[in-house]
Design a protein around this motif. Structure first.
Motif, PDB file in Angstrom:
ATOM      1  N   HIS A   1      31.784 -39.881  27.669  1.00 45.63           N
ATOM      2  CA  HIS A   1      33.227 -40.109  27.701  1.00 45.63           C
ATOM      3  C   HIS A   1      34.047 -38.839  27.474  1.00 45.63           C
ATOM      4  N   THR A   2      33.362 -37.735  27.179  1.00 47.07           N
ATOM      5  CA  THR A   2      34.095 -36.506  26.818  1.00 47.07           C
ATOM      6  C   THR A   2      33.629 -35.262  27.556  1.00 47.07           C
ATOM      7  N   SER A   3      32.406 -35.264  28.084  1.00 45.11           N
ATOM      8  CA  SER A   3      31.812 -33.972  28.452  1.00 45.11           C
ATOM      9  C   SER A   3      31.931 -33.602  29.936  1.00 45.11           C
ATOM     10  N   VAL A   4      32.902 -32.740  30.207  1.00 47.27           N
ATOM     11  CA  VAL A   4      32.999 -32.134  31.535  1.00 47.27           C
ATOM     12  C   VAL A   4      31.812 -31.182  31.721  1.00 47.27           C
ATOM     13  N   ALA A   5      31.361 -30.564  30.625  1.00 46.03           N
ATOM     14  CA  ALA A   5      30.261 -29.591  30.705  1.00 46.03           C
ATOM     15  C   ALA A   5      28.960 -30.244  31.194  1.00 46.03           C
ATOM     16  N   ILE A   6      28.660 -31.427  30.707  1.00 47.92           N
ATOM     17  CA  ILE A   6      27.438 -32.111  31.146  1.00 47.92           C
ATOM     18  C   ILE A   6      27.588 -32.531  32.613  1.00 47.92           C
ATOM     19  N   ALA A   7      28.743 -33.032  32.994  1.00 49.76           N
ATOM     20  CA  ALA A   7      28.967 -33.409  34.405  1.00 49.76           C
ATOM     21  C   ALA A   7      28.854 -32.178  35.303  1.00 49.76           C
ATOM     22  N   ASP A   8      29.426 -31.055  34.887  1.00 51.21           N
ATOM     23  CA  ASP A   8      29.346 -29.822  35.686  1.00 51.21           C
ATOM     24  C   ASP A   8      27.898 -29.359  35.839  1.00 51.21           C
ATOM     25  N   ALA A   9      27.119 -29.443  34.756  1.00 47.33           N
ATOM     26  CA  ALA A   9      25.716 -29.014  34.807  1.00 47.33           C
ATOM     27  C   ALA A   9      24.941 -29.887  35.802  1.00 47.33           C
ATOM     28  N   ILE A  10      25.202 -31.185  35.777  1.00 41.39           N
ATOM     29  CA  ILE A  10      24.522 -32.099  36.710  1.00 41.39           C
ATOM     30  C   ILE A  10      24.882 -31.737  38.147  1.00 41.39           C
ATOM     31  N   LYS A  11      26.169 -31.461  38.381  1.00 44.95           N
ATOM     32  CA  LYS A  11      26.605 -31.067  39.732  1.00 44.95           C
ATOM     33  C   LYS A  11      25.930 -29.763  40.148  1.00 44.95           C
ATOM     34  N   ALA A  12      25.820 -28.836  39.200  1.00 37.84           N
ATOM     35  CA  ALA A  12      25.269 -27.516  39.506  1.00 37.84           C
ATOM     36  C   ALA A  12      23.800 -27.585  39.899  1.00 37.84           C
ATOM     37  N   VAL A  13      23.022 -28.441  39.240  1.00 37.17           N
ATOM     38  CA  VAL A  13      21.583 -28.447  39.529  1.00 37.17           C
ATOM     39  C   VAL A  13      21.257 -29.247  40.787  1.00 37.17           C
ATOM     40  N   GLY A  14      22.130 -30.194  41.131  1.00 30.63           N
ATOM     41  CA  GLY A  14      21.940 -30.923  42.387  1.00 30.63           C
ATOM     42  C   GLY A  14      20.754 -31.873  42.412  1.00 30.63           C
ATOM     43  N   LEU A  15      20.192 -32.206  41.257  1.00 27.47           N
ATOM     44  CA  LEU A  15      19.079 -33.175  41.214  1.00 27.47           C
ATOM     45  C   LEU A  15      19.645 -34.593  41.149  1.00 27.47           C
ATOM     46  N   PRO A  16      18.899 -35.581  41.676  1.00 26.06           N
ATOM     47  CA  PRO A  16      19.374 -36.961  41.523  1.00 26.06           C
ATOM     48  C   PRO A  16      19.361 -37.378  40.054  1.00 26.06           C
ATOM     49  N   VAL A  17      20.465 -37.988  39.635  1.00 25.36           N
ATOM     50  CA  VAL A  17      20.619 -38.387  38.227  1.00 25.36           C
ATOM     51  C   VAL A  17      20.990 -39.865  38.170  1.00 25.36           C
TER      52      VAL A  17
ATOM     53  N   HIS B   1      35.418 -45.071  30.725  1.00 28.83           N
ATOM     54  CA  HIS B   1      35.285 -43.943  31.662  1.00 28.83           C
ATOM     55  C   HIS B   1      34.134 -43.031  31.234  1.00 28.83           C
ATOM     56  N   SER B   2      33.305 -42.667  32.224  1.00 28.28           N
ATOM     57  CA  SER B   2      32.241 -41.689  31.980  1.00 28.28           C
ATOM     58  C   SER B   2      32.374 -40.561  32.992  1.00 28.28           C
ATOM     59  N   TYR B   3      32.443 -39.325  32.512  1.00 25.97           N
ATOM     60  CA  TYR B   3      32.475 -38.166  33.418  1.00 25.97           C
ATOM     61  C   TYR B   3      31.172 -38.068  34.218  1.00 25.97           C
ATOM     62  N   VAL B   4      30.094 -38.579  33.643  1.00 26.81           N
ATOM     63  CA  VAL B   4      28.776 -38.459  34.288  1.00 26.81           C
ATOM     64  C   VAL B   4      28.665 -39.396  35.491  1.00 26.81           C
ATOM     65  N   SER B   5      29.332 -40.545  35.436  1.00 26.97           N
ATOM     66  CA  SER B   5      29.179 -41.535  36.520  1.00 26.97           C
ATOM     67  C   SER B   5      29.544 -40.958  37.881  1.00 26.97           C
ATOM     68  N   ALA B   6      30.547 -40.080  37.907  1.00 30.47           N
ATOM     69  CA  ALA B   6      31.011 -39.514  39.179  1.00 30.47           C
ATOM     70  C   ALA B   6      29.967 -38.595  39.825  1.00 30.47           C
ATOM     71  N   VAL B   7      29.017 -38.116  39.030  1.00 29.93           N
ATOM     72  CA  VAL B   7      28.010 -37.189  39.573  1.00 29.93           C
ATOM     73  C   VAL B   7      26.601 -37.799  39.552  1.00 29.93           C
ATOM     74  N   ALA B   8      26.525 -39.078  39.198  1.00 28.45           N
ATOM     75  CA  ALA B   8      25.225 -39.783  39.167  1.00 28.45           C
ATOM     76  C   ALA B   8      25.021 -40.536  40.482  1.00 28.45           C
ATOM     77  N   VAL B   9      23.748 -40.710  40.877  1.00 31.01           N
ATOM     78  CA  VAL B   9      23.508 -41.538  42.067  1.00 31.01           C
ATOM     79  C   VAL B   9      23.713 -43.010  41.725  1.00 31.01           C
ATOM     80  N   GLY B  10      23.520 -43.372  40.467  1.00 31.70           N
ATOM     81  CA  GLY B  10      23.730 -44.750  40.056  1.00 31.70           C
ATOM     82  C   GLY B  10      23.858 -44.850  38.555  1.00 31.70           C
TER      83      GLY B  10
END
Ligand code: DQA
Length: 144
Positions: free
Chosen positions: A81-97, A114-123
């Motif tokens: 709910h807070t971490s742009v840094a974790i979402a950015d790292a997920i985007k950067a590595v490009g692995l399915p999450v 709201h989760s910042y991670v959901s936008a960069v997760a496959v599911g």
């Protein structure tokens, strides 16, 4: 070679079993690790299961996964709910999450919706307790 899944758990998940059992259940993180180990063996996946209370450590582990994993399962806990840094790292590595939450975050306080991670997760899986981890591994095994 078996596909490798890095399983990451965020802050306070080390306290599962005693932490708000009415919300998170009575299973410990060790129980969830054991469940993931069994599921991974059935699915032919190799897992690396970790927990950290530190945002930067989770970011570093996600970055390192570029070299050591084929996919990531993450329960970012409160950092969802807070971490742009974790979402950015997920985007950067490009692995399915796949993002997992034990509780149904949408039935809880508005700040958990709201989760910042959901936008960069496959599911995203939430509300199934520890079963969510097994379902996420099944989804990743199909995807890989
Ligand atoms: C959680 C939900 C989060 O809102 C909370 O901060 C957690 C656990 C879950 O698994 O239900 O620590 O990710």
């Amino acid at each position: 070679m078996a596909k490798r899944v890095l399983v990451l758990n965020g802050p306070n998940l080390n306290l599962l079993g005693t932490r708000e059992p009415a919300i998170y259940g009575s299973q410990t993180l060790q129980d969830i690790e054991d469940l993931c180990g069994t599921a991974a063996a059935e699915l032919g996946l190799a897992i690396d299961f970790r927990q950290s209370n530190h945002e930067g450590e989770l970011v570093t582990w996600i970055q390192d996964a570029r070299m050591s994993a084929d996919a990531i399962l993450i329960n970012p806990a409160a950092y969802s709910h807070t971490s742009v840094a974790i979402a950015d790292a997920i985007k950067a590595v490009g692995l399915p999450v796949v993002e997992v939450h034990l509780s149904n975050i949408h039935q809880r306080e508005p700040f958990r919706h709201h989760s910042y991670v959901s936008a960069v997760a496959v599911g995203v899986l939430c509300g199934f307790g520890a079963l969510g981890y097994k379902l996420a591994l099944q989804a990743l095994a199909e995807k890989l």
